[in-house]
Design an enzyme around this catalytic site. Structure first.
Site, PDB file in Angstrom:
ATOM      1  N   LYS A 195      -4.194  31.427  57.773  1.00 34.41           N
ATOM      2  CA  LYS A 195      -4.476  32.753  58.361  1.00 34.41           C
ATOM      3  C   LYS A 195      -3.410  33.117  59.394  1.00 34.41           C
ATOM      4  O   LYS A 195      -2.963  34.270  59.465  1.00 34.41           O
ATOM      5  CB  LYS A 195      -5.867  32.754  58.995  1.00 34.41           C
ATOM      6  CG  LYS A 195      -6.987  32.655  57.954  1.00 34.41           C
ATOM      7  CD  LYS A 195      -8.351  32.532  58.586  1.00 34.41           C
ATOM      8  CE  LYS A 195      -9.423  32.347  57.513  1.00 34.41           C
ATOM      9  NZ  LYS A 195     -10.705  31.914  58.043  1.00 34.41           N
ATOM     10  N   LEU A 249     -12.172  22.880  56.786  1.00 31.13           N
ATOM     11  CA  LEU A 249     -11.953  24.233  56.266  1.00 31.13           C
ATOM     12  C   LEU A 249     -12.805  25.161  57.107  1.00 31.13           C
ATOM     13  O   LEU A 249     -13.896  24.768  57.562  1.00 31.13           O
ATOM     14  CB  LEU A 249     -12.377  24.316  54.793  1.00 31.13           C
ATOM     15  CG  LEU A 249     -11.507  23.549  53.775  1.00 31.13           C
ATOM     16  CD1 LEU A 249     -12.101  23.664  52.372  1.00 31.13           C
ATOM     17  CD2 LEU A 249     -10.067  24.048  53.776  1.00 31.13           C
ATOM     18  N   ASP A 250     -12.346  26.382  57.311  1.00 28.18           N
ATOM     19  CA  ASP A 250     -13.122  27.355  58.090  1.00 28.18           C
ATOM     20  C   ASP A 250     -14.438  27.658  57.380  1.00 28.18           C
ATOM     21  O   ASP A 250     -14.553  27.492  56.168  1.00 28.18           O
ATOM     22  CB  ASP A 250     -12.348  28.674  58.236  1.00 28.18           C
ATOM     23  CG  ASP A 250     -11.049  28.483  58.992  1.00 28.18           C
ATOM     24  OD1 ASP A 250     -10.945  27.505  59.758  1.00 28.18           O
ATOM     25  OD2 ASP A 250     -10.143  29.310  58.791  1.00 28.18           O
ATOM     26  N   ARG A 251     -15.384  28.187  58.143  1.00 24.00           N
ATOM     27  CA  ARG A 251     -16.705  28.535  57.577  1.00 24.00           C
ATOM     28  C   ARG A 251     -16.571  29.428  56.336  1.00 24.00           C
ATOM     29  O   ARG A 251     -17.270  29.243  55.349  1.00 24.00           O
ATOM     30  CB  ARG A 251     -17.507  29.278  58.655  1.00 24.00           C
ATOM     31  CG  ARG A 251     -18.949  29.567  58.291  1.00 24.00           C
ATOM     32  CD  ARG A 251     -19.564  30.550  59.286  1.00 24.00           C
ATOM     33  NE  ARG A 251     -19.618  29.993  60.619  1.00 24.00           N
ATOM     34  CZ  ARG A 251     -20.704  29.464  61.181  1.00 24.00           C
ATOM     35  NH1 ARG A 251     -21.822  29.456  60.516  1.00 24.00           N
ATOM     36  NH2 ARG A 251     -20.655  28.977  62.395  1.00 24.00           N
TER      37      ARG A 251
END
Ligand code: URA
Length: 224
Positions: free
Chosen positions: A190, A103-105
């Site tokens: 995104k 997962l992204d930051r």
């Protein structure tokens, strides 16, 4: 069931290094079937061993975490790593615990971590078709055609050659949706909203496969 040396278990499961096993066994009550042991080269089966009255940690470890914002799913990033939220013993296991996908930051929510390489491979394989549901907060109101576009199986993201598999969009309100996808391409959610001229401002993974994090606060985890 296999007999293995105590120092092998202790180092593989992160309790201490192989070289420090003798010292560790002086300081902690390591028992085989209730008999205190001091010799690290003795062999035993996993289920017969206890340390300070607790059973030995599992030979494989798979956990579900509610990932907080600001930690990275990487072993070698300069930022704060997701692994730093775990007990230090778990961080020292060999093989290492790794996240199942990333997962992204700035993304929060459900993520599995495992040291079972085969399981990790199975769950991240492009053929696995595992459902992931995200709650997405958008910068701009929905236009109305997003569910059709995402569900079409024809959307090709920038830089890709193949279309995405159909995804299911459920509208919560004009700035909030639930999106179910079965792939895990780089920054997929995104980029999908980028493709329909919108922007994700907050992203939270509600579920991964059948696992949900309803009972976990941010940063909390449980053993599966
Ligand atoms: N899609 C994204 O864009 N980011 C994530 O962290 C997960 C899915």
């Amino acid at each position: 069931m296999k007999l293995k040396r105590l120092d092998g278990y202790l180092s593989k499961l992160g309790y201490c290094t192989r070289g420090d096993a003798r010292k560790f066994m002086k300081m902690h009550e390591v028992k085989i079937k209730n008999e205190r042991i001091f010799n690290p080269s003795l062999k035993a089966i996993h289920s017969d061993i206890s340390i300070d009255t607790e059973p030995l940690d599992g030979e494989t470890l798979t956990i579900l975490m509610n990932k907080p914002e600001g930690v990275v799913c990487s072993h070698d990033d300069s930022g704060k790593l997701i692994y730093s939220l775990l007990p230090s013993r778990w961080q020292d296991r060999n093989p290492k615990l790794s996240t199942v996908g990333r997962l992204d930051r700035d993304t929060t929510g459900a993520i599995l971590l495992t040291d079972d390489g085969e399981l990790n491979h199975k769950l991240t394989s492009p053929k696995s078709n595992i459902s992931k549901i995200y709650k997405v907060t958008l910068a701009h109101p929905l236009k109305g055609d997003e569910a059709l576009i995402f569900g079409s199986g024809e959307l090709i993201l920038n830089g890709e050659t193949k279309p995405l598999l159909p995804a299911t969009l459920t509208i919560v309100d004009e700035l909030t949706v639930l999106l179910e996808i079965v792939e895990g391409k780089y920054h997929q959610v995104k980029r999908m909203f980028g493709a329909v001229a919108n922007r994700v401002i907050a992203l939270h993974r509600v579920s991964f496969n059948s696992y949900t994090i309803d009972d976990l606060a941010e940063g909390e985890y449980k053993i599966l």
